[in-house]
Design a protein around this motif. Structure first.
Motif, mmCIF file in Angstrom:
data_model
loop_
_atom_site.group_PDB
_atom_site.id
_atom_site.type_symbol
_atom_site.label_atom_id
_atom_site.label_comp_id
_atom_site.label_asym_id
_atom_site.label_seq_id
_atom_site.Cartn_x
_atom_site.Cartn_y
_atom_site.Cartn_z
ATOM 1 N N VAL A 86 34.377 7.033 44.566
ATOM 2 C CA VAL A 86 33.845 5.987 43.701
ATOM 3 C C VAL A 86 33.011 6.723 42.660
ATOM 4 N N ASN A 87 33.543 6.783 41.444
ATOM 5 C CA ASN A 87 32.812 7.461 40.378
ATOM 6 C C ASN A 87 32.802 6.610 39.114
ATOM 7 N N SER A 88 32.753 5.307 39.311
ATOM 8 C CA SER A 88 32.758 4.382 38.179
ATOM 9 C C SER A 88 31.414 4.346 37.465
ATOM 10 N N TYR A 94 30.320 8.452 45.067
ATOM 11 C CA TYR A 94 30.519 8.493 46.519
ATOM 12 C C TYR A 94 31.920 9.025 46.770
ATOM 13 N N THR A 95 32.028 10.000 47.660
ATOM 14 C CA THR A 95 33.322 10.624 47.941
ATOM 15 C C THR A 95 33.512 10.781 49.444
ATOM 16 N N VAL A 96 34.760 10.570 49.904
ATOM 17 C CA VAL A 96 35.120 10.797 51.299
ATOM 18 C C VAL A 96 36.253 11.816 51.328
ATOM 19 N N LEU A 97 36.075 12.843 52.144
ATOM 20 C CA LEU A 97 37.093 13.892 52.316
ATOM 21 C C LEU A 97 37.578 13.894 53.750
ATOM 22 N N LEU A 98 38.796 14.357 53.938
ATOM 23 C CA LEU A 98 39.290 14.681 55.270
ATOM 24 C C LEU A 98 39.273 16.201 55.348
#
Length: 131
Positions: A86-88, A94-98
């Protein structure tokens, strides 16, 4: 023969913009993939909320670096894939990585906020990936 003379310059011109334009979200994802806690800590706020598995606390930049260094030593990163970002907003990301490591898969989430005109990580969570 003359055409090949300029090939390296063309390759550099093609690659440089993508490297230079990589934003903080991608730089941080790349550092997590490398397991580079020292360089990663340069993006941390003065105090950062860290969760590693079941342990949650607010740490200084230096303490957070040591905690991540320990995690990366025990779980050597093999690859990282951005699942969600989410970089709006220009002031909040907010970032989610695997994160795939030699010991298993983890879900890494980090929140960035603008502080004194610089994007810094204010929260980082590493949890076991639930399959």
């Amino acid at each position: 023969m003359m055409k090949l003379k300029y090939l390296p310059i063309l390759v550099l011109l093609y690659l440089v913009p993508s490297v230079c334009l990589a934003g903080p979200i991608d730089k941080i994802a790349d550092l997590i993939k490398q397991g580079n806690a020292h360089e990663l800590s340069k993006f941390f706020a003065a105090s950062i909320d860290i969760t590693v598995l079941e342990n949650t606390n607010v740490y200084s930049k230096t303490q957070a670096e040591l905690i991540l260094e320990k995690f990366f030593k025990e779980n050597k990163p093999l690859s990282a894939t951005v699942l969600h970002r989410v970089n709006s907003s220009a002031t909040f990301n907010y970032t989610v990585l695997l994160l795939n490591t030699d010991k298993g898969k983890y879900r890494v989430a980090y929140t960035m906020k603008e502080v004194e005109k610089e994007m810094v990580v204010i929260e980082l969570r590493i949890e076991t990936e639930k399959t």
